[in-house]
Design a protein around this motif. Sequence first.
Motif, PDB file in Angstrom:
ATOM      1  N   VAL A  27      51.064   4.055 -80.984  1.00 62.23           N
ATOM      2  CA  VAL A  27      50.907   3.832 -82.791  1.00 62.23           C
ATOM      3  C   VAL A  27      51.946   4.881 -83.342  1.00 62.23           C
ATOM      4  CG1 VAL A  27      49.867   4.164 -84.736  1.00 62.23           C
ATOM      5  CG2 VAL A  27      48.799   2.799 -82.675  1.00 62.23           C
ATOM      6  N   VAL A  28      52.975   4.395 -84.212  1.00 58.54           N
ATOM      7  CA  VAL A  28      53.870   5.933 -84.569  1.00 58.54           C
ATOM      8  C   VAL A  28      53.187   6.040 -85.829  1.00 58.54           C
ATOM      9  CG1 VAL A  28      55.491   4.623 -84.057  1.00 58.54           C
ATOM     10  CG2 VAL A  28      55.015   4.098 -85.694  1.00 58.54           C
ATOM     11  N   PRO A  29      53.162   7.062 -86.811  1.00 60.18           N
ATOM     12  CA  PRO A  29      52.822   7.846 -87.861  1.00 60.18           C
ATOM     13  C   PRO A  29      53.335   6.389 -89.402  1.00 60.18           C
ATOM     14  CG  PRO A  29      53.745  10.117 -87.259  1.00 60.18           C
ATOM     15  CD  PRO A  29      53.805   8.229 -85.655  1.00 60.18           C
ATOM     16  N   GLY A  30      52.917   6.385 -90.326  1.00 55.05           N
ATOM     17  CA  GLY A  30      52.698   5.853 -91.852  1.00 55.05           C
ATOM     18  C   GLY A  30      52.996   4.333 -91.259  1.00 55.05           C
ATOM     19  N   ASP A  31      53.335   3.845 -92.507  1.00 53.16           N
ATOM     20  CA  ASP A  31      53.128   1.744 -92.412  1.00 53.16           C
ATOM     21  C   ASP A  31      54.416   1.668 -93.156  1.00 53.16           C
ATOM     22  OD1 ASP A  31      52.250  -0.532 -94.055  1.00 53.16           O
ATOM     23  OD2 ASP A  31      50.572   0.161 -94.298  1.00 53.16           O
ATOM     24  N   SER A  32      54.857   0.707 -92.504  1.00 51.30           N
ATOM     25  CA  SER A  32      56.071   0.119 -92.742  1.00 51.30           C
ATOM     26  C   SER A  32      55.714  -1.095 -93.923  1.00 51.30           C
ATOM     27  CB  SER A  32      56.488  -0.231 -91.464  1.00 51.30           C
ATOM     28  OG  SER A  32      55.716  -1.350 -90.884  1.00 51.30           O
ATOM     29  N   ASP A  33      54.965  -0.991 -94.252  1.00 49.55           N
ATOM     30  CA  ASP A  33      54.626  -2.025 -95.022  1.00 49.55           C
ATOM     31  C   ASP A  33      55.139  -1.027 -96.839  1.00 49.55           C
ATOM     32  OD1 ASP A  33      53.897  -4.107 -93.884  1.00 49.55           O
ATOM     33  OD2 ASP A  33      51.755  -4.078 -94.592  1.00 49.55           O
ATOM     34  N   GLN A  34      54.864  -0.002 -96.451  1.00 48.99           N
ATOM     35  CA  GLN A  34      55.069   1.855 -97.749  1.00 48.99           C
ATOM     36  C   GLN A  34      56.040   2.090 -97.743  1.00 48.99           C
ATOM     37  OE1 GLN A  34      52.514   1.223 -99.415  1.00 48.99           O
ATOM     38  NE2 GLN A  34      51.227   0.028 -98.726  1.00 48.99           N
ATOM     39  N   SER A  35      56.992   2.357 -96.266  1.00 50.72           N
ATOM     40  CA  SER A  35      57.845   2.926 -95.931  1.00 50.72           C
ATOM     41  C   SER A  35      59.139   2.665 -95.343  1.00 50.72           C
ATOM     42  CB  SER A  35      57.515   4.714 -96.177  1.00 50.72           C
ATOM     43  OG  SER A  35      55.998   5.098 -95.747  1.00 50.72           O
ATOM     44  N   PRO A  36      60.285   2.215 -95.193  1.00 48.72           N
ATOM     45  CA  PRO A  36      61.146   1.432 -94.127  1.00 48.72           C
ATOM     46  C   PRO A  36      61.151   2.467 -93.485  1.00 48.72           C
ATOM     47  CG  PRO A  36      61.783   1.730 -96.677  1.00 48.72           C
ATOM     48  CD  PRO A  36      60.759   2.434 -96.970  1.00 48.72           C
ATOM     49  N   ILE A 217      57.418  -6.595 -73.929  1.00 45.25           N
ATOM     50  CA  ILE A 217      56.738  -5.245 -75.616  1.00 45.25           C
ATOM     51  C   ILE A 217      56.856  -6.622 -76.539  1.00 45.25           C
ATOM     52  CG2 ILE A 217      57.497  -2.889 -76.477  1.00 45.25           C
ATOM     53  CD1 ILE A 217      58.665  -2.890 -73.587  1.00 45.25           C
ATOM     54  N   ALA A 218      55.490  -6.064 -77.792  1.00 46.25           N
ATOM     55  CA  ALA A 218      55.025  -7.151 -78.643  1.00 46.25           C
ATOM     56  C   ALA A 218      55.719  -5.227 -79.789  1.00 46.25           C
ATOM     57  CB  ALA A 218      54.265  -7.480 -79.009  1.00 46.25           C
ATOM     58  N   VAL A 219      56.229  -5.286 -80.313  1.00 44.92           N
ATOM     59  CA  VAL A 219      56.771  -4.546 -81.712  1.00 44.92           C
ATOM     60  C   VAL A 219      56.154  -5.286 -82.919  1.00 44.92           C
ATOM     61  CG1 VAL A 219      58.875  -4.645 -81.709  1.00 44.92           C
ATOM     62  CG2 VAL A 219      58.464  -2.165 -82.519  1.00 44.92           C
ATOM     63  N   ALA A 220      55.633  -4.471 -83.229  1.00 45.38           N
ATOM     64  CA  ALA A 220      54.577  -5.221 -85.276  1.00 45.38           C
ATOM     65  C   ALA A 220      53.754  -4.083 -85.825  1.00 45.38           C
ATOM     66  CB  ALA A 220      54.246  -6.321 -85.299  1.00 45.38           C
ATOM     67  N   GLY A 221      55.069  -3.549 -87.354  1.00 49.55           N
ATOM     68  CA  GLY A 221      53.556  -2.839 -87.912  1.00 49.55           C
ATOM     69  C   GLY A 221      54.178  -3.479 -89.359  1.00 49.55           C
ATOM     70  N   GLY A 222      52.625  -2.284 -90.071  1.00 42.95           N
ATOM     71  CA  GLY A 222      52.165  -2.480 -91.121  1.00 42.95           C
ATOM     72  C   GLY A 222      51.111  -3.507 -91.347  1.00 42.95           C
ATOM     73  N   ALA A 223      50.013  -2.606 -92.433  1.00 43.69           N
ATOM     74  CA  ALA A 223      48.971  -3.088 -93.112  1.00 43.69           C
ATOM     75  C   ALA A 223      48.658  -5.184 -93.123  1.00 43.69           C
ATOM     76  CB  ALA A 223      47.904  -3.101 -93.518  1.00 43.69           C
ATOM     77  N   HIS A 238      48.750  -9.229 -71.231  1.00 41.05           N
ATOM     78  CA  HIS A 238      49.838  -8.284 -70.919  1.00 41.05           C
ATOM     79  C   HIS A 238      49.925  -7.954 -71.200  1.00 41.05           C
ATOM     80  CE1 HIS A 238      52.201 -11.558 -69.846  1.00 41.05           C
ATOM     81  NE2 HIS A 238      53.133 -10.077 -69.017  1.00 41.05           N
ATOM     82  N   THR A 239      50.370  -7.784 -72.902  1.00 43.26           N
ATOM     83  CA  THR A 239      51.569  -7.622 -73.920  1.00 43.26           C
ATOM     84  C   THR A 239      50.813  -6.054 -74.335  1.00 43.26           C
ATOM     85  OG1 THR A 239      51.434  -9.617 -75.011  1.00 43.26           O
ATOM     86  CG2 THR A 239      52.670  -8.090 -76.018  1.00 43.26           C
ATOM     87  N   ILE A 240      52.227  -5.055 -74.461  1.00 43.85           N
ATOM     88  CA  ILE A 240      52.087  -3.473 -74.834  1.00 43.85           C
ATOM     89  C   ILE A 240      52.561  -3.897 -75.782  1.00 43.85           C
ATOM     90  CG2 ILE A 240      53.549  -1.309 -74.536  1.00 43.85           C
ATOM     91  CD1 ILE A 240      54.229  -2.239 -71.832  1.00 43.85           C
ATOM     92  N   LEU A 241      51.726  -3.300 -76.889  1.00 43.28           N
ATOM     93  CA  LEU A 241      52.049  -3.206 -78.582  1.00 43.28           C
ATOM     94  C   LEU A 241      52.509  -1.944 -79.062  1.00 43.28           C
ATOM     95  CD1 LEU A 241      51.016  -4.438 -81.579  1.00 43.28           C
ATOM     96  CD2 LEU A 241      48.794  -4.028 -80.981  1.00 43.28           C
ATOM     97  N   ILE A 242      53.339  -2.143 -79.433  1.00 43.00           N
ATOM     98  CA  ILE A 242      54.274  -0.887 -80.390  1.00 43.00           C
ATOM     99  C   ILE A 242      53.951  -1.249 -81.976  1.00 43.00           C
ATOM    100  CG2 ILE A 242      55.933   0.809 -80.941  1.00 43.00           C
ATOM    101  CD1 ILE A 242      55.422   0.420 -77.855  1.00 43.00           C
ATOM    102  N   THR A 243      53.137  -0.028 -82.498  1.00 36.31           N
ATOM    103  CA  THR A 243      52.588  -0.743 -83.907  1.00 36.31           C
ATOM    104  C   THR A 243      52.841   0.405 -84.797  1.00 36.31           C
ATOM    105  OG1 THR A 243      51.009  -1.708 -85.190  1.00 36.31           O
ATOM    106  CG2 THR A 243      50.217  -0.272 -83.378  1.00 36.31           C
ATOM    107  N   ASP A 244      52.087   1.013 -85.870  1.00 35.41           N
ATOM    108  CA  ASP A 244      52.070   1.916 -86.748  1.00 35.41           C
ATOM    109  C   ASP A 244      50.669   1.991 -87.048  1.00 35.41           C
ATOM    110  OD1 ASP A 244      51.750   0.070 -88.713  1.00 35.41           O
ATOM    111  OD2 ASP A 244      54.360   0.090 -89.299  1.00 35.41           O
ATOM    112  N   GLU A 245      50.695   3.143 -87.788  1.00 39.82           N
ATOM    113  CA  GLU A 245      49.066   3.569 -88.241  1.00 39.82           C
ATOM    114  C   GLU A 245      48.493   2.729 -89.372  1.00 39.82           C
ATOM    115  OE1 GLU A 245      49.865   7.624 -89.979  1.00 39.82           O
ATOM    116  OE2 GLU A 245      47.505   7.778 -89.824  1.00 39.82           O
ATOM    117  N   GLY A 246      49.930   2.104 -90.201  1.00 40.27           N
ATOM    118  CA  GLY A 246      49.268   1.217 -91.558  1.00 40.27           C
ATOM    119  C   GLY A 246      48.564  -0.069 -91.263  1.00 40.27           C
ATOM    120  N   ALA A 247      49.267  -0.759 -89.554  1.00 39.09           N
ATOM    121  CA  ALA A 247      48.557  -2.028 -89.182  1.00 39.09           C
ATOM    122  C   ALA A 247      47.287  -1.723 -87.812  1.00 39.09           C
ATOM    123  CB  ALA A 247      49.417  -2.222 -88.208  1.00 39.09           C
TER     124      ALA A 247
END
Length: 254
Positions: A27-36, A217-223, A238-247
């Motif tokens: 999980v990375v900080p922030g919400d990609s819906d809000q901040s590019p 690896i699935a990469v998807a973020g935003g609430a 068996h997927t590794i998920l890369i997401t953000d704090e918003g999601a």
Amino acid sequence: EVMKEISGLKILEAGITEKLGISKVVVVPGDSDQSPWVKKELGRACVTTMRDRFHQDNIIAVAGGTTVSSVAEMMTPDAKNRNLLFVPARGGLGEKVQNQANTICATMAEKASGNYRLLHIPDSLSHESYQSMKEEPSIKEVISLIKDSSMVIHGIGDAKTMAERRKTAPENMNKIESSHAVAEAFGYYFNSAGEVVHKVQTVGMQLADLEKIECVIAVAGGASKARAIQAYLKKAPHTILITDEGAAKELIRE
Ligand code: BG6
């Protein structure tokens, strides 16, 4: 303050790993819906995860979308000089050029100083042309590389958003809506139980092929993608998920 933030993200990661029953979540900080800029962080985290899992020889299949495109932007040459061959996961899905797997694959390979092979096949083909295209030697060769890939990088989208973005034909739009699709990944649409309700016809990686791939690896973020992420991962443990704090926060709440 920074330490507090890091431990907060670690708690989110542990919570989501358990809730979704998958092996690894970043999980990375922030919400990609809000901040590019958050998409860049998703890209950076994905590149780090990829590098940790590279072997000496790698075939990396990449899907389309703006998120995987930011993975490509953050890619750098491999410090260990390992062999990286990039291929598009699937043929055209009706996306704009900058969102197409071919485009992203070429960019990622260039940034990685790796090699790439592309799929030159039109988006919408009649059934007959599709069948004969698949038999073309140059296409067959790339398809077999795709099926042999050691790693797949793909995004996850909200079903309606993706169907609209791809200018889906009315009859398929109706099918997607009436079957209550909530998630989309590489041209497949899924309901909230993670079952396939519609797929875009194209060559390359098919859903069943994913099971045999060592690292997905699935990469998807935003609430706004929380529901889609949850649905898709029900049948892809068996997927590794890369997401953000918003999601992530939304996923924990649901
Ligand atoms: C598509 C991919 O191009 O982009 C899908 O084929 C993905 O795998 C979708 O769901 C997501 O797009 P974005 O722009 O939200 O990252």
